[in-house]
Design an enzyme around this catalytic site. Structure first.
Site, PDB file in Angstrom:
ATOM      1  N   LEU A 100       0.443  -1.347  -0.121  1.00  0.00           N
ATOM      2  CA  LEU A 100      -0.049   0.097  -0.251  1.00  0.00           C
ATOM      3  C   LEU A 100       1.504   0.817  -0.076  1.00  0.00           C
ATOM      4  CD1 LEU A 100      -2.560  -0.949   2.589  1.00  0.00           C
ATOM      5  CD2 LEU A 100      -3.713  -1.101   0.521  1.00  0.00           C
ATOM      6  N   ASP A 101       0.677   2.223  -0.703  1.00  0.00           N
ATOM      7  CA  ASP A 101       1.258   3.507  -0.647  1.00  0.00           C
ATOM      8  C   ASP A 101       1.611   4.344   0.664  1.00  0.00           C
ATOM      9  OD1 ASP A 101       1.659   3.168  -3.407  1.00  0.00           O
ATOM     10  OD2 ASP A 101      -0.036   4.769  -3.572  1.00  0.00           O
TER      11      ASP A 101
END
Length: 238
Positions: free
Chosen positions: A59-60
């Site tokens: 996930l960013d």
């Protein structure tokens, strides 16, 4: 020793956490700025669990929500196979600028890892709610419109959701790389909704070892409670 985030699921094969916004999965390779180890998920997990746990996906840093880790590299490969075969179903929620259709499929190739080579990329979405606010945020319109969407990425490309919605002229709120700075500032300063409005709300999979169907859900949080109240009841509710 305690973790600075919540464990959502755990067995002898893998586990899931609720990643807070602002945390990196692992040390960023290309960042020009040093990232403190206290903001890296792997640092905390390996310190507490005393194991070389492996991230199954990413996930960013600005994105919050459900994130999977495997207990070993062999177990990670088996879970990665589910992603490759599209048997791992991820659900997100996002807030985007403007009114989008009630549902749709964004089928637009994207550049791979910031390079020139393009790869297949598909994102399904469904609109959950829409709101029009009496603020002239941009120069074109006397009001501002937003949509709350549920998103299912079919493929898993770098910044896929963020880039796809930007390509159809509905950028995510709070996205400083692909978004609209005027609307980002309005959400941050006027509505007091900070950061990227993108959350990994659930992952569904058939457990590779037990065969049971798992649905791992991210719990409610203050930011997304505020967003939902805005779309349900308007400005007075936040």
């Amino acid at each position: 020793m305690e973790l600075p985030f919540r464990l959502l699921y755990q067995d002898e094969h893998f586990f899931a956490i609720d990643k807070p916004a602002g945390f990196f999965v692992h040390p960023p390779e290309l960042s020009p700025y040093p990232v403190p180890k206290e903001k890296i998920c792997l640092y905390h997990l390996r310190r507490v669990m005393k194991k070389d746990v492996i991230p199954v996906h990413r996930l960013d840093a600005p994105t919050s929500g459900v994130l999977l880790f495997a207990m070993s590299r062999d177990k990670a490969r088996k879970l990665n196979h589910l992603f490759a075969e599209r048997q791992m179903h991820k659900t997100y929620q996002a807030v985007v600028r403007g009114y989008v259709p009630s549902e749709g499929l964004i089928d637009l190739p994207l550049e791979a890892d910031e390079g020139r080579l393009t790869v297949e990329a598909q994102t399904q979405y469904k609109t959950l709610a829409q709101i029009e606010l009496p603020f002239a945020v941009g120069k074109k319109y006397p009001t501002s419109r937003y949509s709350l969407v549920q998103v299912h990425p079919i493929t898993g490309r770098w910044h896929q959701i963020r880039r796809h919605f930007d390509r159809i002229a509905h950028p995510l709120l709070g996205d400083i790389e692909h978004g609209d700075s005027h609307h980002n500032r309005f959400f941050r300063d006027t509505l007091q909704i900070q950061g990227l409005c993108l959350k990994a709300t659930a992952i569904e999979l058939q457990h590779p070892w037990s065969g049971e169907t798992l649905s791992i859900q991210a719990p409610p949080c203050e930011k997304w409670g505020r967003i939902h109240r805005l779309f349900e009841h308007g400005l007075d509710a936040i």
